[in-house]
Write a protein that holds these residues in place. Structure first.
Motif, PDB file in Angstrom:
ATOM      1  N   SER A 186       0.706  -1.187   0.141  1.00 12.03           N
ATOM      2  CA  SER A 186      -0.227  -0.090   0.084  1.00 12.03           C
ATOM      3  C   SER A 186       0.856   1.359   0.393  1.00 12.03           C
ATOM      4  O   SER A 186       1.749   1.051   0.753  1.00 12.03           O
ATOM      5  N   PRO A 187       0.225   1.996  -0.693  1.00  8.26           N
ATOM      6  CA  PRO A 187       1.590   3.671  -0.369  1.00  8.26           C
ATOM      7  C   PRO A 187       1.070   4.273   1.136  1.00  8.26           C
ATOM      8  O   PRO A 187       0.079   4.145   1.435  1.00  8.26           O
TER       9      PRO A 187
ATOM     10  N   THR B 280      -4.031  14.247  -4.944  1.00 10.33           N
ATOM     11  CA  THR B 280      -4.969  15.603  -5.204  1.00 10.33           C
ATOM     12  C   THR B 280      -4.948  16.237  -4.078  1.00 10.33           C
ATOM     13  O   THR B 280      -5.024  14.991  -2.634  1.00 10.33           O
ATOM     14  N   VAL B 281      -5.003  17.473  -3.875  1.00  7.43           N
ATOM     15  CA  VAL B 281      -6.424  17.998  -2.246  1.00  7.43           C
ATOM     16  C   VAL B 281      -7.375  18.763  -2.994  1.00  7.43           C
ATOM     17  O   VAL B 281      -7.411  19.655  -3.755  1.00  7.43           O
ATOM     18  N   GLU B 282      -8.158  18.077  -2.517  1.00  2.00           N
ATOM     19  CA  GLU B 282      -9.794  17.856  -2.283  1.00  2.00           C
ATOM     20  C   GLU B 282     -10.468  18.947  -1.125  1.00  2.00           C
ATOM     21  O   GLU B 282     -10.423  18.083  -0.265  1.00  2.00           O
ATOM     22  N   PRO B 283     -11.190  19.970  -1.806  1.00  2.00           N
ATOM     23  CA  PRO B 283     -12.515  19.975  -0.395  1.00  2.00           C
ATOM     24  C   PRO B 283     -12.857  18.667   0.107  1.00  2.00           C
ATOM     25  O   PRO B 283     -13.437  18.022  -1.198  1.00  2.00           O
ATOM     26  N   ALA B 284     -13.034  18.652   1.790  1.00  2.00           N
ATOM     27  CA  ALA B 284     -13.772  17.297   1.787  1.00  2.00           C
ATOM     28  C   ALA B 284     -15.227  17.206   1.532  1.00  2.00           C
ATOM     29  O   ALA B 284     -15.849  18.500   1.408  1.00  2.00           O
ATOM     30  N   PRO B 285     -16.356  16.161   1.883  1.00  2.00           N
ATOM     31  CA  PRO B 285     -17.050  16.449   0.885  1.00  2.00           C
ATOM     32  C   PRO B 285     -18.019  16.915   2.001  1.00  2.00           C
ATOM     33  O   PRO B 285     -17.940  16.748   3.678  1.00  2.00           O
ATOM     34  N   GLN B 286     -19.200  18.044   1.709  1.00  2.00           N
ATOM     35  CA  GLN B 286     -20.220  18.298   2.062  1.00  2.00           C
ATOM     36  C   GLN B 286     -19.137  18.970   2.449  1.00  2.00           C
ATOM     37  O   GLN B 286     -19.964  20.199   3.912  1.00  2.00           O
ATOM     38  N   THR B 287     -18.185  19.872   2.085  1.00  2.00           N
ATOM     39  CA  THR B 287     -17.550  21.603   2.938  1.00  2.00           C
ATOM     40  C   THR B 287     -18.043  22.627   1.954  1.00  2.00           C
ATOM     41  O   THR B 287     -17.578  23.208   1.337  1.00  2.00           O
ATOM     42  N   LEU B 288     -18.846  23.314   2.614  1.00  2.00           N
ATOM     43  CA  LEU B 288     -18.385  25.249   2.673  1.00  2.00           C
ATOM     44  C   LEU B 288     -17.412  26.078   2.660  1.00  2.00           C
ATOM     45  O   LEU B 288     -17.062  26.233   3.781  1.00  2.00           O
ATOM     46  N   LEU B 289     -16.424  26.014   1.639  1.00  2.00           N
ATOM     47  CA  LEU B 289     -15.490  27.005   1.310  1.00  2.00           C
ATOM     48  C   LEU B 289     -16.187  28.505   1.906  1.00  2.00           C
ATOM     49  O   LEU B 289     -16.944  28.948   1.216  1.00  2.00           O
ATOM     50  N   PRO B 290     -15.120  28.925   3.065  1.00  2.00           N
ATOM     51  CA  PRO B 290     -15.418  30.329   3.039  1.00  2.00           C
ATOM     52  C   PRO B 290     -14.766  31.018   1.712  1.00  2.00           C
ATOM     53  O   PRO B 290     -13.445  30.786   1.430  1.00  2.00           O
TER      54      PRO B 290
ATOM     55  N   LYS C 295      -5.965  12.868  -1.414  1.00  3.35           N
ATOM     56  CA  LYS C 295      -6.410  11.654  -1.346  1.00  3.35           C
ATOM     57  C   LYS C 295      -4.423  10.977  -2.402  1.00  3.35           C
ATOM     58  O   LYS C 295      -4.003  11.568  -3.212  1.00  3.35           O
ATOM     59  N   VAL C 296      -4.662   9.876  -2.171  1.00  2.00           N
ATOM     60  CA  VAL C 296      -3.551   8.607  -2.627  1.00  2.00           C
ATOM     61  C   VAL C 296      -4.616   7.751  -3.062  1.00  2.00           C
ATOM     62  O   VAL C 296      -5.184   7.053  -2.698  1.00  2.00           O
ATOM     63  N   PRO C 297      -4.308   7.698  -4.848  1.00  2.00           N
ATOM     64  CA  PRO C 297      -5.135   6.166  -5.650  1.00  2.00           C
ATOM     65  C   PRO C 297      -4.291   5.058  -4.514  1.00  2.00           C
ATOM     66  O   PRO C 297      -3.291   4.572  -4.165  1.00  2.00           O
ATOM     67  N   ASN C 298      -5.511   4.214  -4.267  1.00  2.00           N
ATOM     68  CA  ASN C 298      -5.473   3.603  -3.198  1.00  2.00           C
ATOM     69  C   ASN C 298      -4.912   2.838  -2.236  1.00  2.00           C
ATOM     70  O   ASN C 298      -4.571   1.780  -1.039  1.00  2.00           O
ATOM     71  N   GLN C 299      -4.702   4.342  -1.439  1.00  4.83           N
ATOM     72  CA  GLN C 299      -4.017   4.320  -0.279  1.00  4.83           C
ATOM     73  C   GLN C 299      -5.337   4.376   0.987  1.00  4.83           C
ATOM     74  O   GLN C 299      -6.689   5.561   0.242  1.00  4.83           O
ATOM     75  N   PRO C 300      -6.189   3.448   1.707  1.00  8.61           N
ATOM     76  CA  PRO C 300      -7.237   3.351   1.999  1.00  8.61           C
ATOM     77  C   PRO C 300      -8.015   4.423   3.182  1.00  8.61           C
ATOM     78  O   PRO C 300      -7.148   5.327   4.399  1.00  8.61           O
ATOM     79  N   GLY C 301      -8.614   5.518   2.709  1.00  9.18           N
ATOM     80  CA  GLY C 301      -9.008   7.331   3.374  1.00  9.18           C
ATOM     81  C   GLY C 301      -8.022   7.835   3.332  1.00  9.18           C
ATOM     82  O   GLY C 301      -7.078   7.706   2.813  1.00  9.18           O
ATOM     83  N   ALA C 302      -8.597   9.204   2.984  1.00  8.62           N
ATOM     84  CA  ALA C 302      -8.220  10.470   3.309  1.00  8.62           C
ATOM     85  C   ALA C 302      -7.617  10.551   4.149  1.00  8.62           C
ATOM     86  O   ALA C 302      -7.908  10.720   5.008  1.00  8.62           O
ATOM     87  N   GLN C 303      -6.189  11.754   4.592  1.00  3.55           N
ATOM     88  CA  GLN C 303      -6.320  12.634   5.363  1.00  3.55           C
ATOM     89  C   GLN C 303      -6.714  13.899   5.199  1.00  3.55           C
ATOM     90  O   GLN C 303      -6.496  14.766   4.278  1.00  3.55           O
ATOM     91  N   ARG C 304      -7.109  14.035   6.437  1.00  7.07           N
ATOM     92  CA  ARG C 304      -8.279  15.137   6.398  1.00  7.07           C
ATOM     93  C   ARG C 304      -6.773  16.571   7.523  1.00  7.07           C
ATOM     94  O   ARG C 304      -6.340  16.019   7.743  1.00  7.07           O
TER      95      ARG C 304
END
Length: 311
Positions: free
Chosen positions: A64-65, A107-117, A164-173
């Motif tokens: 795993s990565p 990739t660095v992406e907004p977390a789901p259901q997050t409203l960015l200021p 997020k990293v492909p094939n890595q379980p769970g994203a780091q927030r």
């Protein structure tokens, strides 16, 4: 020629098609290993022809990565920008470290259901770059985060992103937090919250200053020893000021009633009960007036403290 023995849903598969082999000829057989788990896999591939068969042992280890996101400061997963003056900006850096034996895309992406200021011009208060990149094996890459706000809001600006990293379980927030002020001086409680005056109107006797003259209210609790800390600071490197405390409840002690505040500096005021043993439960208030620039420029902040009472 045909192949037998491979698990159809396993990690090993034959890429190219099998075909007859003439005498003295050969065939390059391409075998793909695509593991779904971080473990060793073994299978036996059997090639069968008219003259017999041959077994081929296949073995591979899925890895795993391993990526770690390192944020500045002592709290893991938090990028704290502190206090800035509206129109100015602050920059921080986080690092994406690849501890794997192979390069990785992320990739660095907004977390789901997050409203960015966002700002009044539509831009985001937090700018993250790059939003996608590749980090080579056992290397790291820096991600720049800029906090710039064009309006004050009494609560902190907050944003939540995922690396997020492909094939890595769970994203780091990663949580981004900053506070923007429309005046060069501010006052906050070390442990407490900011509330608009009308939220707690008539809850306390406010002393001699009318509610209309108070810009915002700080609300907190006195700890077990009957103490709290008020922080008065300057959010810009170009201007300082002074503060003074008044309307102090007669059961409270403060270690300083007034003090200068250096540009980009901060002063701590210790607030305590005169007799914490007798004052087991109660509610107390004081007024903090901030001064800067020309005479008459000021902002008033009410401080409300509870001890032994439900919020």
């Amino acid at each position: 020629l045909r192949a037998e023995g491979l698990n159809p849903i396993g990690p090993f598969s034959i890429v190219n098609a099998l075909k007859p082999i003439a005498g003295g000829d050969s065939l390059a057989l391409l075998i793909k290993f695509s593991p779904s788990f971080n473990r060793r896999s073994q299978e036996v591939l059997t090639l069968v022809g008219r003259m017999g068969s041959v077994d081929i042992q296949l073995s591979g280890h899925g890895v795993s990565p391993v990526v770690e996101v390192i944020t500045p400061g002592s709290e893991k997963g938090l990028v704290e920008f502190g206090h800035i003056f509206v129109g100015e900006s602050a920059k921080k850096e986080l690092r994406v470290c690849n501890k794997s034996q192979f390069g990785l895309d992320f990739t660095v992406e907004p977390a789901p259901q997050t409203l960015l200021p966002s700002n009044l011009d539509g831009s985001l208060s937090f700018a993250v770059a790059p939003r996608e990149a590749r980090v080579e094996q056992e290397a790291e890459i820096a991600i720049s985060v800029k906090f710039a706000a064009d309006q004050e809001q009494l609560h902190s600006h907050l944003a939540l992103y995922e690396v997020k990293v492909p094939n890595q379980p769970g994203a780091q927030r990663v949580k981004l937090r900053g506070h923007a002020w429309s005046t060069p001086l501010y006052a906050v409680l070390e442990q407490g919250e900011i509330a608009r005056v009308d939220r707690i109107k008539n809850e306390f006797a406010f002393g001699t200053v009318d509610d209309a003259q108070v810009s915002y209210t700080l609300r907190g609790t006195l700890d077990g020893d009957g103490t709290a800390t008020l922080l008065v600071g300057s959010c810009t490197a170009t201007q300082g000021g002074t503060f003074e405390l008044s309307d102090v409840n007669d059961r409270l002690l403060v270690d300083k009633l007034s003090s200068p505040v250096k540009a980009a500096g901060q002063e701590a005021v210790r607030i305590s009960l005169k007799d914490p043993g007798l004052d087991r439960a109660g509610q107390y208030s004081l007024l903090c007036t901030l001064h800067w620039g020309s005479p008459g420029l000021q902002r008033r902040v009410r401080v409300l403290l509870r001890k032994g009472l439900n919020p």
